[in-house]
Design a protein around this motif. Structure first.
Motif, short mmCIF file in Angstrom:
data_model
loop_
_atom_site.label_atom_id
_atom_site.label_comp_id
_atom_site.label_asym_id
_atom_site.label_seq_id
_atom_site.Cartn_x
_atom_site.Cartn_y
_atom_site.Cartn_z
N THR A 180 1.17 -1.02 -0.09
CA THR A 180 0.31 0.08 -0.11
C THR A 180 1.07 1.34 0.07
N ALA A 181 2.13 1.59 0.57
CA ALA A 181 3.08 2.28 1.07
C ALA A 181 3.13 2.64 -0.87
N ASP A 182 3.42 1.78 -1.58
CA ASP A 182 4.67 1.85 -2.77
C ASP A 182 3.34 2.37 -3.67
N LEU A 183 2.32 1.78 -3.52
CA LEU A 183 1.10 2.84 -4.41
C LEU A 183 1.15 3.76 -3.90
N THR A 184 0.91 4.41 -2.51
CA THR A 184 0.61 5.57 -2.05
C THR A 184 2.13 6.15 -2.99
N ARG A 185 3.26 6.18 -2.70
CA ARG A 185 4.14 6.33 -3.06
C ARG A 185 4.14 6.92 -5.03
N ALA A 230 7.81 -2.79 -11.74
CA ALA A 230 6.93 -1.82 -11.73
C ALA A 230 5.68 -2.93 -11.67
N ILE A 231 4.43 -3.48 -10.47
CA ILE A 231 3.60 -3.97 -10.71
C ILE A 231 2.26 -2.70 -11.80
N VAL A 232 1.68 -3.34 -12.07
CA VAL A 232 1.63 -2.43 -13.28
C VAL A 232 -0.36 -3.08 -12.30
N PHE A 233 -1.40 -1.78 -11.46
CA PHE A 233 -2.34 -2.43 -11.07
C PHE A 233 -3.81 -1.58 -11.69
N ASP A 234 -4.24 -1.27 -12.46
CA ASP A 234 -5.34 -0.48 -12.92
C ASP A 234 -6.45 0.07 -12.10
N GLY A 245 13.27 -3.42 -4.91
CA GLY A 245 12.19 -1.35 -4.67
C GLY A 245 11.02 -2.05 -5.73
N VAL A 246 9.98 -1.67 -5.54
CA VAL A 246 8.91 -1.86 -6.44
C VAL A 246 8.09 -0.76 -6.32
N ASP A 247 7.25 -0.30 -7.59
CA ASP A 247 6.84 0.32 -7.43
C ASP A 247 5.00 -0.12 -7.60
N ILE A 248 3.83 0.06 -7.53
CA ILE A 248 3.03 -0.05 -7.69
C ILE A 248 1.78 1.21 -8.66
N HIS A 274 3.92 -9.12 -5.57
CA HIS A 274 4.71 -7.64 -4.30
C HIS A 274 5.70 -8.62 -3.19
N LYS A 275 4.89 -9.75 -2.88
CA LYS A 275 5.20 -10.01 -1.79
C LYS A 275 6.56 -10.41 -2.31
N ALA A 276 6.66 -11.77 -3.42
CA ALA A 276 7.79 -11.81 -4.08
C ALA A 276 9.78 -10.96 -3.68
N CYS A 277 8.51 -9.35 -4.13
CA CYS A 277 9.20 -8.69 -4.61
C CYS A 277 10.29 -8.11 -2.85
N TRP A 278 8.55 -8.42 -2.47
CA TRP A 278 8.57 -7.91 -0.60
C TRP A 278 10.09 -8.75 -0.06
N ALA A 279 10.38 -9.86 -0.02
CA ALA A 279 10.69 -10.55 0.25
C ALA A 279 11.78 -11.21 -0.59
#
Lengths: 675, 675, 675
Positions: free
Chosen positions: C304-309, C413-417, C453-456, C444-449
């Protein structure tokens, strides 16, 4: 008005003749969803697939009559001409299945209302109250225009009235429906006092003194139970009311046409008692879809076909819709496996269909059904599905001589009555687990697994010709039915009645003096008290195995106790009994037998009942159709093993002669038997 | 107006006297559902069964007043005469339980409305808004006619006002209800600003400035939570409003009658705070039905009887309805097992009932309750059930001398407050698993299994005389209650309070400074934070075993930590504490103990609490009733093993004298103790 | 009108400056719920806790404007003065989140209406229709008064417009909403015929001829499916309509203020497409709450923070609300474990928040949220929670220099539309188990683990700078997006697309010719048919492990088949494929991989993607923020083991220098890296 062929018999024959004696093959065709340039490809591909009949215009009202009284027939003219040029016959729809947006805009009083009083909005289909006068007027006006214009079109071989009546609007609780309900009640009862008797309104201070006090069974207060008499008559009324709508539309067609007409039924649709509808049309047509999550969907298909054939009095009928693969309306729409579409199609034809049509020809790009499979998938013709469609067309062409034959007389009749189904499943009953449909399916599957011919008959259908009659939880039985069942047994028949059969009369009043009141004498049992079982519990029996859902406190009075409850408070009381009556036998089964137990009992009961083809493993379906020119054994191998079928003759599909025939795993044969 | 006996005490005594000192035995009797020829058989069979009291006319309004102001009493005259001739006394109903069809036809504004604003239709029973003036007018008009006509009838020994008030219409959200709610609020608060304080309307911008801005807690928007103050006052209002209706109807009876009157309560009915109703009638009567799927239905029955007796201030009460076997309204209506009806009946009588009546006399043929068991089943008198009914009549006759005695003073009081129950179970709370009823039942069962006498008392009932007082999740406690509990402990009593007790005041405002704010000092614990457990999780304790649902972060401030949480984030924090206060002890239990853990703790807490009869295994129930003529130990053996009961005296049922007495599996004894 | 800072960039910077360069720390502050004597203690405790910013007045409308046009600002004057005197800055609310009781009393037409047509009552919050003109008038009138009065108050540093827009009133089906919807449609389509095309109204006879025939997708009849085009546009409209409301209120503020304004978003709130809202405010603020029953709530927070940013274009944003411990609105409101609040706070700050505020300052005594945790708990300051609050304030103070820095460029980048999310999850789809959010979370969890760095990102966001772009079930893709994705891959990027991606265009029309129509060429696969799996089933693959939910019939056309289905009807068909395209790679994943399988595949795909800090075990989160003065590695150890972090520099929290740094179980470090 033109001369009419009588009843549901002749109509399919007429259609077959119009198709040149072929088995009907095709689909719903919705060209209006596509640009005209696609239409030519459609006709070309139809020919490639062997399509010979398509249903056109089912949801075209909004295009045909964009404003009230303004018509646009040009596109339909072109579609029909193209089809005819391609040799494709048309089942032309009355286009009344869904009124256009302008209809509810003009007639908000025709809005469907749910039991809690909420109107249901436009935005899907069938947005109308079945009792709406405005709807009937608008529909018949359109029909007159359509039939006058197209009845002489050479492509048109039959009329398709409305579509899946009542699929989403079977019960409307609006004020107009209330008026219609009261009128129906007046016709049924004549005097309010007779309704009071039937509805037992002395209970809970419900006695009515005037008709206009009576309404539909709208949602009552918290945790309350609406009058069951009111509920039962409501279900009767709603089915009758939609049948009446069908009658009105059929009459509008017939004012200008002598061609056969039908409406497509929806099999075991609980709210619609189709058996009472079959005199309206000229042939019986049915839509059937598998429930993917149903492990027994294959015998369920067979059972539905056995029901449809019974509606058609044994004459050929038309499978108006099924699917090439997945549908779009289940939680998980599972694709059909390899060969499943072909086996399904042959199941229907084997059991009396002279046609196999799909919904729909070309998978939609948009709309709520875009994920429904079709003959032309989204992927196009470079697909396994298309190749299977083409192959099936060729197959049906190869067995054309079967058209017009009748399925061999069945040896077993399963009685399944809609009024009883309704009444048996209302609220405030001994157990929510009682499910006449489930019990009926268990007995049908036992027959299907043994390749015994089965009819799913109504309570007033003739019983002669059957070896065994099964009553699966047929809760409501009239005196007249009891008399006919008794005569059947005395004449040598075998009757099997399960628990919760014969409990009430046609008013849903208990038959007193010991259950099952209607059949206690015939069966030779007297039950004192129902003892439903807790959820999921099993009860061991002294024979066969175990039961579930139900047990009973009672005793045999003339019957032999073949199995008793082995434990619990009913220990020693009869679970399965048999009584010799006249030349026949009456069995009673007081619990829901576990599958193994039912299998054992069925083997005992059906020991002398002759299968269509003996010696086949479960899952290899064999049905015989009989015609003047010959007899045909359909063999459908649903298993993963090849099977040798001890039938001699020519397989119309492979051309193999002689026999026995090897039918490989998943494959089908149609053997014209050597004389 | 005639002279009245005071309070709930005298009424049952009067009834018993009218029955010649016998225990009342009978049922609801609905002759209007049957042709008159059945009535004579009814009276004959009642006599055979030892029936001496029947409730007549409960749902007869539509027959007695078929049109407004038009009465038909002839049939009721004949019924009462026949009953009287047969020696059967009558509990005559006001017949107002369900208004006839003409009522809502005339007064549509009296229609019940649900929280979402939908009217609920006629077609079941109780179709009216409890705040409807039209309903009150119609009801009291009928009552005046009935009471004037029948109060002098020799069969009539008592009046049965309405029936199961609020069973299906306890909460009505119509505009008339809104007006009544506002009036109730005005009486409670006087000024809007006081309501704003109580409802904490500073939160979420809800401050009201005029009464007419306030309405019932109708359905708010998606995922939203209605003001809890509004909800709490609504539940209070709805219970009060129906009590007021009872008052109005009772007053109408009393205008013309001096006979005792009652209305039948429904035990632990959440929406109705009966404790505040008991001053309306002359005796407490209750309906009780087992929930078949409840494994602990036997102690649940005992608990309900312990509650009912508390409402009656320990005086004899009347079991107005229970069932001979299955009911019709549960998902699976399980029949009672052999002897269960008899044991149930004796449980009620043992715990203070001076009568055991059933719903109903004769099982209906039609209507929504036709599958409800009765004294005369569908199968008729050739049935085990009928034989059991006859036997029970004889049994109750044999123990007639028990009538009028009181159950021995209980040693344990479980406080169960309705306002607290409501408030504790609103939305947006720490955990949906918190269930004061479940916690109360667990503690009651611990007492029941030990044969400790228990009263289920209200929060304002006197506590003297009890050894132990239990507060099961009594979330809402007033200051005054806290003072009384403190005094109880200081005087030597043992208090057991569980988690989520004493959290808020009567406005549902948190008591600040550490939980449980109301009792922190008394218990010697200070909880900082609630730590509800995930669904299904268990948390191990350092003693007793494990807990579920709840844990807490906090510490003891004066109490001994008897058990702490053994793992997790609260490890080491107190789970069970004990504090010596004055001459007494205060226990705190901060989690929902697993059954074994609760059993171990209960053994510790109740170590000095004297059972009615010691040494009996769990499931052998023993209760003592005490009268001027003697004391009677009821023993009900719910187990599958015979038991030897160390009581000396004469078993009134078997006639056996001496003792100890052998009570076989499933059997009952009523031992008049030797002096 | 005053000069405005542009876009969401500058606003947070302005706030930080107003706070003296500190990280914002504080809460919603609702003094109106408490007597004034508490306010002084509030300010004292805020200072003790290091609070520097509080949101005031969010639900104060009813107090500020008790009657229409009558204002009471005195109490707010005093609150702001006290706060200012204490050095506490204020985020002043427009107070329009919930209209007072008088609003609906005066404007009943502004009542929210649900899909079935039922009005939803006052009694909670947000009781208004978002299209209501009366609401907009009332809100902007109040705003003008407030802003004129307080914009110059020295405590006020920013404006808080409304609150959690649409939380309970996101979809209103009233007639005013219908009008607004039609207006929105007219703007979108211009001509009805274009809407007919987009909505595919040729299907089911839905062709519209006039705008006023069109309404919201109100509840249709039983078992029916509303037009998906209508549904999709409805969701678009509803999000836009509330954005418009935000615009109106923001404009009202800006008429009298140049201070930064925001409204608090709610993260992955399905009904609100915030990405299109970010140009309205001056900074992005977000509310985030953990779902206690979600086992992966810790990576969910990060996501969610990656989305907000991403909404904030990488600039610092404000965490407007989270909770110190449990909330009140889940079924079981689990308390946070030791250190969890601190770790959560640092997760947000690490991922770009320059402030961490709570709901709320002081736990309420009454109202629906009284059991929501707060900075000052019911137990008061003698509590672990308060000590943790004070410590966190000190922590944030210690890392003040981080304020204003940006999170390092992400590699994935994970695209989430949102439009795709809506469309993908309407009814009548292949399987209810398809859940783009679940698939996105798994990736996202695979990246987080792995500490990648990930952006949504949104579908129109730039893709340059990313190594890998993931499309998790992005069902709806425009041609333009396809072009951009193709360019991304050809330029060397790695694309990962999962099943049910690229199926339809922006009108929800199928892209024909083989799935996934939009990406078939790029991915080198051509799917013929979807084969959803039965509930709970797994399907083995030839590599990686197994899949669930979905399988497919198809073939590779240019791609390498890396894994095929191993069994069943799709055996041998591609499950995972890889295609080299230009300088890049396009992966396709045709099933929902089991966690282990996804982990294996992710290791393969991300093999060259550089983590923020390598070598850390899963659950040790590392993020880098980069500023002109230095770079900062946040390390958050969510595990139960200490970890050694191979980063050199100074931990601003402990003061430890050098490195590597030991971060103990549950602890946090913020390491200013040595240059």
């Amino acid at each position: 008005m033109a001369h009419r062929a009588a009843g549901p018999v002749r109509g399919m024959e007429q259609v077959t003749q119009a198709l040149g004696g072929r088995i009907a093959y095709g689909a719903d065709y919705n060209p209006e969803q596509w640009p005209e340039e696609v239409w030519d490809e459609d006709v070309r591909l139809m020919r490639e697939a062997g399509v010979n009949l398509v249903s056109v215009g089912i949801f075209s009202w909004a295009l045909l009559e964009p404003e009230p009284g303004t018509y646009d027939f040009g596109w339909l003219d072109r579609v029909l001409d193209k089809l005819h040029a391609g040799g494709i016959a048309v089942d032309l729809a009355t286009a009344t299945a869904s009124p256009p947006p302008w209809f509810l805009e003009r007639h908000p009083e025709a809005t469907l209302v749910d039991p809690i009083g909420n109107p249901r909005a436009f935005g899907a289909r069938q947005a109308y109250c079945p009792s709406s006068v405005a709807y009937r007027d608008a529909a018949t006006t359109l029909i007159a225009e359509l039939v006058k214009r197209y009845d002489d079109h050479p492509a048109v071989v039959m009329w398709h009235v409305n579509n899946e009546y009542g699929c989403h609007n079977d019960h409307c609780f609006c004020d107009a429906s209330a008026v219609a309900f009261r009128r129906w009640l007046q016709e049924r009862y004549g005097a309010v006092e007779r309704l009071n008797e039937a509805w037992a309104t002395a209970f809970w201070s419900q006695r009515y003194t005037r008709w206009d006090q009576i309404g539909p069974p709208r949602q009552v207060s918290y945790g309350n139970f609406a009058n069951p008499g009111q509920q039962l008559d409501w279900w009767r009324f709603c089915s009758d009311e939609i049948r009446n709508l069908y009658r009105v539309e059929a009459a509008a067609v017939r004012s200008h046409s002598a061609k056969p007409l039908t409406t497509n039924f929806m099999g075991f649709r609980k709210s619609l008692d189709y058996r009472s509808w079959t005199d309206v049309g000229d042939l019986v047509s049915n839509d059937h879809y598998l429930i993917a999550a149903d492990e027994d969907r294959t015998p369920q298909l067979a059972m539905t076909a056995d029901l449809t054939r019974s509606w058609a009095h044994g004459e050929p009928w038309l499978l108006m819709e099924h699917s090439t693969s997945a549908v779009n309306w289940q939680p998980r729409n599972i694709a059909k496996t390899t060969g499943e579409m072909r086996r399904n199609s042959f199941q229907h034809v084997a059991r009396g269909a002279d046609g196999a049509l799909f919904f729909q020809w070309r998978a939609s790009r948009g709309g709520a059904e875009k994920f429904h499979s079709a003959m032309v998938p989204h992927a196009g013709t470079e697909s396994r599905l298309w190749r299977d469609v083409v192959r099936l067309g060729a197959d049906l062409s190869a067995i054309a001589e079967v058209a017009g034959t009748r399925v061999e007389q069945a040896s077993v009749a399963i009685v399944f009555d809609w009024e009883s189904w309704w009444a048996a499943t209302f609220d405030s009953h001994p157990s929510v687990d009682v499910d006449p449909m489930a019990t009926a399916r268990a007995w049908h599957k036992a027959c299907w697994a043994r390749n015994l011919g089965v009819d799913i008959v109504g309570v007033t259908d003739p019983l002669d010709g059957y070896d065994v009659v099964v009553l699966p939880a047929q809760y409501l039985l009239s005196d007249e039915t009891v008399d006919r069942l008794t005569a059947f047994v005395e004449a040598g028949g075998t009757l099997v009645a399960t628990y919760f059969t014969g409990i009430v009369d046609e008013h849903d009043h208990i038959r007193l003096g010991g259950y099952p009141g209607a059949l206690s004498d015939l069966l030779g049992v007297r039950i004192e008290e129902f003892c439903p079982l807790p959820e999921g519990d099993e009860i061991p029996l002294t024979a066969y195995g175990s039961g579930a859902i139900w047990s009973e406190r009672g005793r045999a009075v003339g019957a032999d106790v073949v199995a008793a409850y082995a434990t619990g408070d009913c220990a020693g009381d009869p679970a399965v009994t048999r009584r010799r009556v006249g030349k026949g036998t009456a069995w009673y089964v007081g619990t829901e037998l576990a599958p193994d137990a039912l299998d054992t009992l069925a083997t005992q009961i059906f020991t002398t009942t002759k299968p269509v083809v003996g010696g086949l493993p479960e899952g290899v379906e064999a049905i015989r159709r009989v015609g003047e020119q010959g007899t045909y054994v359909f063999v459908i191998n649903h298993t993963h093993e090849a099977v040798i079928v001890p039938v001699r003759g020519t397989d119309l599909l492979s051309g193999n002669e002689g026999g026995p025939h090897l039918v490989r795993a998943g494959q089908v044969a149609v053997i014209r038997e050597d004389r």
